[in-house]
Enzyme design. Structure first.
Site, PDB file in Angstrom:
ATOM      1  N   PHE A 150       0.802  -1.222   0.000  1.00 34.92           N
ATOM      2  CA  PHE A 150       0.000   0.000   0.000  1.00 34.92           C
ATOM      3  C   PHE A 150       0.836   1.273   0.000  1.00 34.92           C
ATOM      4  O   PHE A 150       0.359   2.325  -0.432  1.00 34.92           O
ATOM      5  CB  PHE A 150      -0.927   0.029   1.229  1.00 34.92           C
ATOM      6  CG  PHE A 150      -0.198   0.331   2.523  1.00 34.92           C
ATOM      7  CD1 PHE A 150       0.069   1.638   2.909  1.00 34.92           C
ATOM      8  CD2 PHE A 150       0.235  -0.696   3.348  1.00 34.92           C
ATOM      9  CE1 PHE A 150       0.754   1.915   4.085  1.00 34.92           C
ATOM     10  CE2 PHE A 150       0.921  -0.425   4.528  1.00 34.92           C
ATOM     11  CZ  PHE A 150       1.180   0.891   4.895  1.00 34.92           C
ATOM     12  N   LYS A 174      -0.996  -7.737  -8.980  1.00 31.75           N
ATOM     13  CA  LYS A 174      -1.952  -7.837  -7.871  1.00 31.75           C
ATOM     14  C   LYS A 174      -1.555  -6.791  -6.832  1.00 31.75           C
ATOM     15  O   LYS A 174      -0.719  -7.027  -5.973  1.00 31.75           O
ATOM     16  CB  LYS A 174      -1.910  -9.241  -7.259  1.00 31.75           C
ATOM     17  CG  LYS A 174      -3.224  -9.697  -6.588  1.00 31.75           C
ATOM     18  CD  LYS A 174      -3.754  -8.807  -5.502  1.00 31.75           C
ATOM     19  CE  LYS A 174      -2.989  -8.972  -4.207  1.00 31.75           C
ATOM     20  NZ  LYS A 174      -3.589  -8.113  -3.102  1.00 31.75           N
ATOM     21  N   GLU A 177      -4.981  -4.091  -1.801  1.00 30.51           N
ATOM     22  CA  GLU A 177      -6.409  -3.797  -1.818  1.00 30.51           C
ATOM     23  C   GLU A 177      -6.738  -2.528  -1.029  1.00 30.51           C
ATOM     24  O   GLU A 177      -7.880  -2.049  -1.055  1.00 30.51           O
ATOM     25  CB  GLU A 177      -7.202  -4.986  -1.253  1.00 30.51           C
ATOM     26  CG  GLU A 177      -6.950  -5.313   0.205  1.00 30.51           C
ATOM     27  CD  GLU A 177      -5.724  -6.183   0.438  1.00 30.51           C
ATOM     28  OE1 GLU A 177      -5.569  -6.662   1.569  1.00 30.51           O
ATOM     29  OE2 GLU A 177      -4.924  -6.364  -0.509  1.00 30.51           O
ATOM     30  N   CYS A 282       9.821   1.585   3.658  1.00 31.12           N
ATOM     31  CA  CYS A 282      10.787   0.551   4.029  1.00 31.12           C
ATOM     32  C   CYS A 282      12.193   1.116   4.141  1.00 31.12           C
ATOM     33  O   CYS A 282      13.083   0.488   4.708  1.00 31.12           O
ATOM     34  CB  CYS A 282      10.762  -0.598   3.030  1.00 31.12           C
ATOM     35  SG  CYS A 282      11.329  -0.140   1.375  1.00 31.12           S
ATOM     36  N   GLU A 382       9.556  -3.591  13.381  1.00 29.73           N
ATOM     37  CA  GLU A 382       9.380  -2.494  12.433  1.00 29.73           C
ATOM     38  C   GLU A 382       8.069  -1.794  12.772  1.00 29.73           C
ATOM     39  O   GLU A 382       6.994  -2.385  12.661  1.00 29.73           O
ATOM     40  CB  GLU A 382       9.346  -3.010  10.996  1.00 29.73           C
ATOM     41  CG  GLU A 382       9.244  -1.899   9.972  1.00 29.73           C
ATOM     42  CD  GLU A 382       9.265  -2.422   8.544  1.00 29.73           C
ATOM     43  OE1 GLU A 382       9.694  -1.663   7.652  1.00 29.73           O
ATOM     44  OE2 GLU A 382       8.846  -3.568   8.313  1.00 29.73           O
TER      45      GLU A 382
END
Length: 499
Positions: A150, A174, A177, A282, A382
């Site tokens: 995302f 893909k 969502e 990240c 994290e």
């Protein structure tokens, strides 16, 4: 009013026939903005079959023609840059400037794909034995798939499908969502650029769709970016099914600050690198290690962080937006509380931050801890939120030992005026990407984006060190190549915004 998100399967945009619906919400107030009919297994298999059929003809298309598709595509991406950024900002909560950076970094990869012909050259040697010549060719694999997160819904899909398709493969995307509208618009523009039917497919869904992609023998390679647990699952499942897999996973990036560094540069860079994009990167700096007398700068860093104010996507004064979802907010708040309970010194606590009129949004203010130890949850996990952990070290050697003991190895940086300290750090550190006086060392597309240890699962784990180190010396404006797998970006005399 909500938007119906569409799949793109076998050359047609369709809302799908799935009865399982996923609601997409605005992170600023959690109101619904779109709905997905999750792809059925039949629809995912139809996408795979279409991509497999298209590969037979697409691989035969001359490389120059494939490059022309990419030339048209990068032009359309630039024409629609602000439109894409607006869509992205609405569904992610990012500020407009941050969203534009997301889109632009993806455009840079599409530009790189335009140069694909020179990247596909093979090798030849005459007379390897008497009257025997040897040739090697670079050939496409087949159907590839990308599973994207995302936090960068433009950049990360554009990391994947333009290069894969330019090389002669076909591709199934893909995306997350949680923000599917940006990837859908990317696909619409790719179709407008002239991509033939079946070359690119777009399926929205959950783990069901992912598992089909991981198992179907027609899929030859998988690329993934996301969390550690999911990355490990995708790597193991994909390789068990004899696929090539690259899975970029979690991070806990350290920034080491030497006492001879430029104090104001350090503070300015740490603020942006720790809470920019709400910490949902990240490559974010989540741990600052102050060596020796540099610890005296911590109070001034606190003051600078306290001035950062989250806000709406179109608020030009906002430093960043909300985190992506209520679940993400709850996780970050849980870790902040654990940090306090475990004895860290909480210098700033953004747990109760809200934006007037948007109190139901996923807001978290800048948060800063001091006296953090390696046993604490806020260090080991994290956080993926606007939280900075400060630690102290007596020496550069001790700081290097601390960073190398981390199970993650995505990115790190050092701020120093000493060439010897910089050389020692970049040479001894066990992290994939190293910045010298640069907080977030993200390389440009013509270099590899890499990670070590628990931050990456893929071919590099099997074959060892094989990427490149890029090192720029500002004073002499020279570049040198080394055999290594560290990407180093060094700018001793300036600060670079790499959002």
């Amino acid at each position: 009013m909500t938007t119906q998100v569409k799949h793109y399967i076998d050359g047609e945009f369709t809302q799908g026939t799935g009865t399982s619906q996923i609601i997409v919400t605005n992170p600023a107030n959690n109101s619904p903005i779109a709905v997905i009919n999750a792809a059925t297994s039949e629809e995912v298999h139809a996408a795979i079959a279409s991509a497999k059929a298209a590969f037979k003809t697409w691989k035969e298309v001359p490389v120059s023609e494939r490059a022309r598709v990419m030339l048209r595509y990068q032009h359309l991406l630039k024409e629609h840059h602000d439109e894409l950024a607006t869509i992205l900002a609405h569904e992610t909560g990012k500020t407009f400037e941050d969203a534009k950076g997301d889109v632009w970094r993806g455009i840079e990869v599409a530009e790189h794909a335009c140069n694909v012909a020179s990247l596909l050259m093979g090798e030849t040697v005459e007379n390897v034995a008497r009257s025997i010549d040897t040739y090697s060719y670079t050939q496409p694999l087949g159907v590839c798939a990308g599973i994207t997160p995302f936090n960068f819904p433009a950049m990360i899909p554009l990391w994947m499908f333009p290069l894969a398709i330019a090389c002669g493969n076909t591709f199934i995307l893909k995306p997350s969502e949680q923000d599917p509208m940006t990837p859908q618009r990317l696909v619409e523009l790719f179709v407008e650029a002239g991509a033939p039917k079946g070359v690119l497919q777009l399926v929205h869904g959950d783990k069901t769709a992912v598992d089909i992609l991981l198992a179907d023998p027609a899929i030859k390679a998988i690329s993934f970016v996301g969390s550690v647990a999911v990355g490990q699952y995708i790597y193991k499942t994909g390789t068990d099914n004899l696929k090539r897999v690259q899975a970029f996973a979690g991070a806990k990036n350290h920034c080491v600050i030497m006492p001879d560094a430029n104090k104001q540069q350090v503070i300015n860079n740490l603020v942006g690198a720790s809470v920019g994009a709400a910490g949902q990167r990240c490559m974010a700096i989540s741990v600052a290690v102050f060596v020796g007398a540099a610890k005296e700068w911590i109070p001034e860093l606190k003051e600078a962080l306290a001035k950062v104010r989250p806000g709406l996507w179109d608020d030009k004064e906002a430093g960043y937006g909300p985190v992506i979802s209520p679940a993400a907010k709850a996780r970050v708040l849980k870790l902040i509380k654990q940090g306090i309970d475990e004895g860290a010194e909480c210098l700033l606590d953004g747990s109760d931050f809200t934006v007037e009129g948007y109190e139901s949004g996923n807001w978290i203010g800048p948060t800063m801890f001091n006296k953090v130890s390696t046993e604490m949850s806020i260090y080991k996990e994290e956080i993926f939120g606007p939280v900075l952990c400060c630690m102290e070290s007596d020496s550069l050697e001790a700081a290097i030992e601390l960073v190398n003991a981390s199970p993650y190895g995505n990115g790190t940086s050092i701020f120093t005026a000493s060439g010897a300290a910089a050389r020692k750090y970049q040479h001894e550190i066990e992290v994939g990407q190293v910045g010298i006086n640069v907080p977030i060392p993200v390389p440009l597309p013509f270099f590899s984006f890499t990670g070590w240890k628990g931050s990456f699962y893929g071919d590099q784990h099997a074959y060892g060190k094989q990427a490149v180190r890029f090192y720029t010396e500002t004073k002499t404006i020279t570049s040198r190549w080394f055999e290594s797998d560290i990407a180093v970006v060094s700018t001793p005399n300036m600060s670079i915004n790499l959002r």
